[in-house]
Design a protein around this motif. Structure first.
Motif, PDB file in Angstrom:
ATOM      1  N   VAL A   1     -29.074 -38.010  19.368  1.00 31.37           N
ATOM      2  CA  VAL A   1     -28.204 -38.080  18.187  1.00 31.37           C
ATOM      3  C   VAL A   1     -28.948 -37.632  16.948  1.00 31.37           C
ATOM      4  O   VAL A   1     -28.443 -36.871  16.116  1.00 31.37           O
ATOM      5  N   LEU A   2     -30.196 -38.107  16.823  1.00 32.56           N
ATOM      6  CA  LEU A   2     -30.984 -37.724  15.643  1.00 32.56           C
ATOM      7  C   LEU A   2     -31.292 -36.239  15.642  1.00 32.56           C
ATOM      8  O   LEU A   2     -31.269 -35.576  14.591  1.00 32.56           O
ATOM      9  N   SER A   3     -31.561 -35.651  16.819  1.00 34.53           N
ATOM     10  CA  SER A   3     -31.842 -34.216  16.902  1.00 34.53           C
ATOM     11  C   SER A   3     -30.611 -33.402  16.516  1.00 34.53           C
ATOM     12  O   SER A   3     -30.688 -32.403  15.782  1.00 34.53           O
ATOM     13  N   ALA A   4     -29.438 -33.833  17.038  1.00 33.61           N
ATOM     14  CA  ALA A   4     -28.205 -33.136  16.703  1.00 33.61           C
ATOM     15  C   ALA A   4     -27.918 -33.211  15.213  1.00 33.61           C
ATOM     16  O   ALA A   4     -27.471 -32.238  14.583  1.00 33.61           O
ATOM     17  N   ASN A   5     -28.183 -34.333  14.658  1.00 41.41           N
ATOM     18  CA  ASN A   5     -27.962 -34.509  13.217  1.00 41.41           C
ATOM     19  C   ASN A   5     -28.874 -33.598  12.420  1.00 41.41           C
ATOM     20  O   ASN A   5     -28.466 -32.982  11.415  1.00 41.41           O
ATOM     21  N   ASN A   6     -30.123 -33.478  12.851  1.00 39.91           N
ATOM     22  CA  ASN A   6     -31.073 -32.596  12.149  1.00 39.91           C
ATOM     23  C   ASN A   6     -30.656 -31.128  12.253  1.00 39.91           C
ATOM     24  O   ASN A   6     -30.797 -30.355  11.296  1.00 39.91           O
TER      25      ASN A   6
ATOM     26  N   SER B   1     -29.697 -28.531   9.163  1.00 36.87           N
ATOM     27  CA  SER B   1     -30.410 -27.262   8.995  1.00 36.87           C
ATOM     28  C   SER B   1     -29.426 -26.105   8.873  1.00 36.87           C
ATOM     29  O   SER B   1     -29.565 -25.175   8.063  1.00 36.87           O
ATOM     30  N   SER B   2     -28.345 -26.129   9.731  1.00 32.79           N
ATOM     31  CA  SER B   2     -27.349 -25.029   9.682  1.00 32.79           C
ATOM     32  C   SER B   2     -26.563 -25.032   8.374  1.00 32.79           C
ATOM     33  O   SER B   2     -26.268 -23.993   7.805  1.00 32.79           O
ATOM     34  N   ASP B   3     -26.259 -26.218   7.875  1.00 31.30           N
ATOM     35  CA  ASP B   3     -25.546 -26.314   6.604  1.00 31.30           C
ATOM     36  C   ASP B   3     -26.367 -25.750   5.474  1.00 31.30           C
ATOM     37  O   ASP B   3     -25.877 -25.046   4.581  1.00 31.30           O
TER      38      ASP B   3
END
Length: 351
Positions: free
Chosen positions: A336-341, A345-347
């Motif tokens: 979850v934390l990796s997906a959030n990071n 980054s993409s934003d």
């Protein structure tokens, strides 16, 4: 018979009794009056100034002992297992009867104050009565049948003779106010004087405080005496079952190479406290390695021990399962934390 002691001559003779005369007592109110008791069941009151008895009373059994009160107005007789009290002023009227013994009453006596009556019997008991109501206020048991008794003039000693030839002397304990107070004081200049509170140092003296010795716990004393088994048993008791203390003792035994000695030679009952400690603390991270070392030593073939080991195994399995669940949960959290990071980054890149 009445005798004159200075001359040794017989003064007068009475022969009214028809059997052995067992007892006699002189009145303190008048030396001319006395009473006798006989195996013919009668008591007779005599006056030296007359030629016949002045009074006769039937006790109802062979008379063993007679007494006259200091006032001279009342007499007491004992025979068989009962005591009778007679009023001499009223012509020998029976006042009361007492039956507190199981066998023949052989002796009677009064204390110095005249307030207590004592009786001794073949039932091995001495009973003390209050003469106000003739109720028993105290009783004493002896080893053999009692044949005689007497009390000292100051009421401090009771003497009892028994049929086996023994003589018992009992001393009445003194009251607190009767015991003289003696306060011991150490002599000046002695070691006891200087060690007592009386020895005070001068005001300008330098006083070095004395270190007080601390008392060692029981398990420490046993470890110093190399009694490893007793030391471990002392901390495994329910009254003193404290895990940190038990762990420290086990660690000390490991350092001394004494853990095998402390755990060897135990039966099922002696192993149970050790296994309960293992079961209770196997999942505690602070004691898990220590508990594992103990478990490897105590593993045995006993049914009780095997049952507890199965319980310990199940508890370890639950703990392992719990750690596995924690690992999976941590993996999910990491994803979850990796997906959030990645989203962040993409934003930031599009902006």
């Amino acid at each position: 018979r009445c005798w004159d002691l200075p001359t040794g001559k017989e003064v007068i003779t009475y022969d009214e009794h028809t059997d052995y005369v067992r007892a006699g007592n002189v009145s303190k109110a008048s030396s001319d009056i006395w009473i006798t008791g006989s195996y013919d069941h009668t008591l007779k009151l005599w006056d030296r100034r007359t030629e016949k008895s002045t009074m006769s009373m039937d006790h109802g059994a062979p008379v063993e002992e007679v007494l006259i009160y200091p006032s001279g107005s009342i007499c007491i007789s004992s025979g068989s297992n009962f005591i009778k009290v007679w009023d001499l002023i009223s012509g020998g009227r029976l006042l009361t009867g007492i039956t507190n013994h199981q066998k023949t009453i052989t002796s009677l006596c009064l204390d110095n104050s005249g307030q207590r009556l004592l009786s001794g019997s073949l039932d091995r008991h001495v009973k003390i009565y209050d003469i106000k109501d003739y109720k028993v206020v105290h009783s004493m048991d002896y080893s053999s049948p009692i044949t005689s008794l007497a009390i000292s003039p100051d009421d401090s000693h009771l003497v009892v003779g028994m049929s086996d030839g023994l003589l018992s002397i009992k001393e009445r304990p003194k009251r607190k106010e009767e015991v003289p107070k003696f306060k011991w004081r150490p002599r000046g200049g002695t070691v006891r004087y200087f060690s007592s509170r009386r020895a005070r140092p001068p005001k300008d003296a330098v006083v070095i405080a004395e270190k007080k010795l601390t008392r060692l716990p029981v398990h420490d004393k046993l470890l110093r005496q190399f009694k490893y088994t007793e030391a471990l048993n002392s901390v495994l008791k329910k009254s003193s079952n404290h895990p940190p203390v038990i762990a420290s003792v086990i660690q000390d035994l490991i350092r001394r190479d004494g853990l095998h000695i402390a755990l060897s030679g135990r039966d099922e009952d002696a192993l149970l406290p050790v296994l309960y400690f293992i079961k209770k603390n196997i999942c505690n991270p602070r004691y898990s390695s220590l508990v594992s070392d103990v478990a490897n030593i105590v593993f045995g073939q006993s049914a009780k021990v095997d049952r507890l080991f199965l319980q310990i195994k199940e508890k370890v399995r639950e703990e392992t399962r719990l750690y596995g669940s924690f690992g999976k949960l941590l993996g999910v959290i990491d994803m979850v934390l990796s997906a959030n990071n990645v989203c962040i980054s993409s934003d930031s890149a599009s902006a």
